[in-house]
Design a protein around this motif. Structure first.
Motif, mmCIF file in Angstrom:
data_model
loop_
_atom_site.group_PDB
_atom_site.id
_atom_site.type_symbol
_atom_site.label_atom_id
_atom_site.label_comp_id
_atom_site.label_asym_id
_atom_site.label_seq_id
_atom_site.Cartn_x
_atom_site.Cartn_y
_atom_site.Cartn_z
ATOM 1 N N ASP A 109 8.910 41.103 24.650
ATOM 2 C CA ASP A 109 9.700 41.416 23.456
ATOM 3 C C ASP A 109 11.062 40.725 23.476
ATOM 4 O O ASP A 109 11.701 40.572 22.434
ATOM 5 C CB ASP A 109 9.898 42.930 23.337
ATOM 6 C CG ASP A 109 8.596 43.665 23.050
ATOM 7 O OD1 ASP A 109 7.680 43.021 22.491
ATOM 8 O OD2 ASP A 109 8.494 44.847 23.394
ATOM 9 N N LEU A 110 11.508 40.308 24.676
ATOM 10 C CA LEU A 110 12.799 39.641 24.806
ATOM 11 C C LEU A 110 12.709 38.137 24.577
ATOM 12 O O LEU A 110 13.714 37.428 24.687
ATOM 13 C CB LEU A 110 13.396 39.912 26.192
ATOM 14 C CG LEU A 110 13.709 41.371 26.520
ATOM 15 C CD1 LEU A 110 14.171 41.508 27.966
ATOM 16 C CD2 LEU A 110 14.769 41.914 25.568
ATOM 17 N N VAL A 111 11.513 37.642 24.280
ATOM 18 C CA VAL A 111 11.311 36.210 24.022
ATOM 19 C C VAL A 111 10.841 36.055 22.576
ATOM 20 O O VAL A 111 9.664 35.839 22.311
ATOM 21 C CB VAL A 111 10.280 35.607 24.994
ATOM 22 C CG1 VAL A 111 10.240 34.090 24.860
ATOM 23 C CG2 VAL A 111 10.596 35.988 26.428
ATOM 24 N N PRO A 112 11.770 36.166 21.597
ATOM 25 C CA PRO A 112 11.339 36.150 20.192
ATOM 26 C C PRO A 112 11.106 34.758 19.611
ATOM 27 O O PRO A 112 10.416 34.617 18.601
ATOM 28 C CB PRO A 112 12.502 36.838 19.476
ATOM 29 C CG PRO A 112 13.703 36.471 20.308
ATOM 30 C CD PRO A 112 13.216 36.412 21.729
ATOM 31 N N GLY A 128 0.511 39.240 24.711
ATOM 32 C CA GLY A 128 1.250 38.115 24.168
ATOM 33 C C GLY A 128 2.208 38.590 23.096
ATOM 34 O O GLY A 128 1.994 39.635 22.473
ATOM 35 N N ASN A 129 3.272 37.830 22.886
ATOM 36 C CA ASN A 129 4.215 38.232 21.849
ATOM 37 C C ASN A 129 3.748 37.743 20.476
ATOM 38 O O ASN A 129 2.676 37.152 20.327
ATOM 39 C CB ASN A 129 5.628 37.744 22.186
ATOM 40 C CG ASN A 129 5.752 36.218 22.162
ATOM 41 O OD1 ASN A 129 4.790 35.501 21.876
ATOM 42 N ND2 ASN A 129 6.947 35.726 22.456
ATOM 43 N N ARG A 130 4.544 37.983 19.489
ATOM 44 C CA ARG A 130 4.177 37.693 18.098
ATOM 45 C C ARG A 130 3.890 36.206 17.875
ATOM 46 O O ARG A 130 2.891 35.835 17.253
ATOM 47 C CB ARG A 130 5.315 38.167 17.200
ATOM 48 C CG ARG A 130 5.208 37.790 15.730
ATOM 49 C CD ARG A 130 6.313 38.489 14.962
ATOM 50 N NE ARG A 130 6.412 37.991 13.595
ATOM 51 C CZ ARG A 130 7.300 37.085 13.194
ATOM 52 N NH1 ARG A 130 8.164 36.581 14.071
ATOM 53 N NH2 ARG A 130 7.340 36.685 11.947
ATOM 54 N N LEU A 131 4.759 35.339 18.394
ATOM 55 C CA LEU A 131 4.556 33.908 18.192
ATOM 56 C C LEU A 131 3.309 33.395 18.915
ATOM 57 O O LEU A 131 2.653 32.460 18.447
ATOM 58 C CB LEU A 131 5.788 33.127 18.653
ATOM 59 C CG LEU A 131 6.879 32.896 17.606
ATOM 60 C CD1 LEU A 131 8.039 32.106 18.196
ATOM 61 C CD2 LEU A 131 6.323 32.177 16.382
ATOM 62 N N ALA A 132 2.964 33.992 20.035
ATOM 63 C CA ALA A 132 1.738 33.587 20.727
ATOM 64 C C ALA A 132 0.517 33.901 19.872
ATOM 65 O O ALA A 132 -0.407 33.094 19.751
ATOM 66 C CB ALA A 132 1.637 34.288 22.080
ATOM 67 N N ARG A 133 0.507 35.078 19.262
ATOM 68 C CA ARG A 133 -0.620 35.444 18.402
ATOM 69 C C ARG A 133 -0.720 34.499 17.215
ATOM 70 O O ARG A 133 -1.817 34.081 16.826
ATOM 71 C CB ARG A 133 -0.460 36.888 17.904
ATOM 72 C CG ARG A 133 -1.657 37.383 17.091
ATOM 73 C CD ARG A 133 -1.357 38.700 16.417
ATOM 74 N NE ARG A 133 -0.330 38.572 15.399
ATOM 75 C CZ ARG A 133 -0.544 38.123 14.174
ATOM 76 N NH1 ARG A 133 -1.749 37.735 13.799
ATOM 77 N NH2 ARG A 133 0.442 38.038 13.306
ATOM 78 N N LEU A 134 0.426 34.118 16.659
ATOM 79 C CA LEU A 134 0.416 33.217 15.515
ATOM 80 C C LEU A 134 -0.010 31.801 15.910
ATOM 81 O O LEU A 134 -0.693 31.113 15.158
ATOM 82 C CB LEU A 134 1.805 33.182 14.882
ATOM 83 C CG LEU A 134 2.259 34.486 14.226
ATOM 84 C CD1 LEU A 134 3.724 34.389 13.816
ATOM 85 C CD2 LEU A 134 1.391 34.816 13.029
ATOM 86 N N LEU A 135 0.384 31.366 17.088
ATOM 87 C CA LEU A 135 0.000 30.028 17.544
ATOM 88 C C LEU A 135 -1.509 29.936 17.755
ATOM 89 O O LEU A 135 -2.151 28.976 17.290
ATOM 90 C CB LEU A 135 0.731 29.692 18.849
ATOM 91 C CG LEU A 135 0.334 28.372 19.515
ATOM 92 C CD1 LEU A 135 0.653 27.187 18.619
ATOM 93 C CD2 LEU A 135 1.032 28.236 20.875
ATOM 94 N N PHE A 136 -2.086 30.916 18.436
ATOM 95 C CA PHE A 136 -3.515 30.866 18.746
ATOM 96 C C PHE A 136 -4.381 31.413 17.614
ATOM 97 O O PHE A 136 -5.593 31.226 17.614
ATOM 98 C CB PHE A 136 -3.797 31.631 20.038
ATOM 99 C CG PHE A 136 -3.318 30.917 21.266
ATOM 100 C CD1 PHE A 136 -4.132 30.000 21.911
ATOM 101 C CD2 PHE A 136 -2.047 31.149 21.772
ATOM 102 C CE1 PHE A 136 -3.690 29.331 23.042
ATOM 103 C CE2 PHE A 136 -1.593 30.489 22.902
ATOM 104 C CZ PHE A 136 -2.413 29.571 23.540
ATOM 105 N N GLY A 137 -3.750 32.108 16.668
ATOM 106 C CA GLY A 137 -4.496 32.602 15.518
ATOM 107 C C GLY A 137 -5.466 33.714 15.842
ATOM 108 O O GLY A 137 -6.469 33.884 15.146
ATOM 109 N N THR A 138 -5.178 34.484 16.883
ATOM 110 C CA THR A 138 -6.075 35.562 17.285
ATOM 111 C C THR A 138 -5.284 36.604 18.056
ATOM 112 O O THR A 138 -4.258 36.270 18.670
ATOM 113 C CB THR A 138 -7.216 35.009 18.167
ATOM 114 O OG1 THR A 138 -8.114 36.053 18.516
ATOM 115 C CG2 THR A 138 -6.665 34.401 19.446
ATOM 116 N N PRO A 139 -5.713 37.869 18.029
ATOM 117 C CA PRO A 139 -5.050 38.869 18.870
ATOM 118 C C PRO A 139 -5.110 38.457 20.336
ATOM 119 O O PRO A 139 -6.115 37.929 20.806
ATOM 120 C CB PRO A 139 -5.861 40.143 18.607
ATOM 121 C CG PRO A 139 -6.495 39.917 17.276
ATOM 122 C CD PRO A 139 -6.779 38.454 17.201
#
Length: 283
Positions: A109-112, A128-139
Motif C-alpha cells: 500500500d506504500l508503493v502507489p 499485488g497493489n493496484r497498479l500491478a493488477r492494472l498492468l497484468f489485467g487480472t486479480p
C-alpha cells in the motif's frame, strides 16, 4: 526435479575446448569438453568424474566442486547451484509455506506509483497493489507468472521482451527446483509447462540457472502502450521464500507518464484499489 549429474553434463557441453587450452580439429565430434578432459583439468580421476555424471558418486568435496566450477566456467549463481545440488542427499531444504504477513501487505500500500507484487519461489503471485493488477489485467492472487509467460501470453503480447523473459523464468524455476527438490507443487507446475510449451521444454533441457535481482523489464500494455520499467527483486530475509518485486519507471520518462495513464484507467471502485484478495491476508 534437478540433479548434479544432469547439470554437469549440460555445463560441460557448452565449454569451448580452445578456451581450456585443448587443441581441436575437424574430426572432433563432441560438443564442448569430453569427460576425460574435464577430469584432467579438474585433477580428479576419469572414473570418479564419470561416476559423478552418472549419479553414482555422492558428496564430492568443496574443493572438487570449486575446481569443477572453475573448469566449467560457472558464474556465481551456477556455482552456488552446483554446491546445492551436491549437498542434496545430506540436507534437503524444507519447502517454505509462503505465508503473506499483514505487514507485507501494508508495504504494498506504500508503493502507489509503481506496480508491486509479492511472489513465491514457484512464481505464484500472492498479492499485488493496484497498479500491478492494472498492468497484468487480472486479480493478483491466482496469477502464476511462469504459466502466464509460457501458456497465456506469446511473443507480441504483454511481455515486450518475451524471449528473454522466458529465459529468466526457466532460470528461476531451475534454481527453485535445486533448492526445493521435494516440492510437489513445483514439480507439477514444471510438468504442466513442459506439456504445454515446446519452448519451455527446450529451455528446461539446457539446465540454465538465473538469479532474478534487477534489470530492464519492458511491457506492452494494450491500452497505454510500451512501458519500459525497471524491476528490483527484494528477497525477504526469513523462511517464507517470498520476494517483493517492484517495477519502477525512470523519472520524467514516457514510462512514468504511461503508469500515470494506467492508474487513471481503473473504474472498478474501492474493491479494485488494493488488488489483494482478502484471503491472502491469512493464507
Amino acid at each position: 526435479m534437478d540433479d548434479l549429474a544432469g547439470f554437469l553434463r549440460t555445463r560441460r557441453s557448452r565449454v569451448d575446448p580452445a578456451s581450456a587450452g585443448i587443441p581441436t580439429d575437424s574430426r572432433r565430434r563432441v560438443q564442448g569438453l569430453r569427460r576425460e578432459e574435464v577430469a584432467h583439468l579438474s585433477g580428479v580421476s576419469v572414473d570418479y568424474y564419470v561416476r559423478l555424471e552418472q549419479g553414482r558418486a555422492t558428496q564430492p568435496s568443496e574443493q572438487v566442486l570449486d575446481t569443477l566450477a572453475r573448469v566449467l566456467g560457472l558464474d556465481d549463481t551456477e556455482r552456488e547451484h552446483l554446491h546445492r545440488l551436491a549437498r542434496q542427499p545430506r540436507r534437503r531444504a524444507r519447502t517454505p509455506g509462503g505465508r503473506v504477513r499483514p505487514e507485507l501487505l501494508r508495504v504494498l500500500d506504500l508503493v502507489p506509483d509503481a506496480p508491486a507484487l509479492i511472489v513465491d519461489h514457484r512464481l505464484d503471485v500472492l498479492a499485488g497493489n493496484r497498479l500491478a493488477r492494472l498492468l497484468f489485467g487480472t486479480p493478483m492472487p491466482g496469477l502464476n507468472t511462469a504459466r502466464h509467460v509460457f501458456l497465456e501470453e506469446t511473443d507480441g503480447g504483454l511481455y515486450a521482451d518475451w524471449e528473454n523473459c522466458t529465459l529468466d523464468v526457466v532460470g528461476h524455476l531451475r534454481l527453485a527446483a535445486g533448492k526445493y527438490p521435494d516440492d510437489r507443487r513445483l514439480a507439477e507446475l514444471i510438468g504442466e509447462l513442459a506439456m504445454g510449451s515446446e519452448r519451455f521444454r527446450r529451455l528446461w533441457a539446457r539446465a540454465d540457472v538465473r538469479a532474478r535481482t534487477h534489470g530492464r523489464k519492458p511491457y506492452r500494455h494494450p491500452l497505454v502502450g510500451l512501458l519500459e520499467l525497471h524491476h528490483e527483486n527484494f528477497a525477504l530475509q526469513d523462511a517464507s521464500g517470498l520476494e517483493l518485486l517492484v517495477l519502477s519507471a525512470a523519472p520524467g520518462s514516457p514510462a512514468e507518464d504511461g503508469l500515470r495513464l494506467l492508474a487513471g484507467l481503473d473504474a472498478d471502485g474501492a474493491a479494485a484499489a488494493t488488488g489483494v484478495n482478502p484471503e491472502a491476508r491469512t493464507s
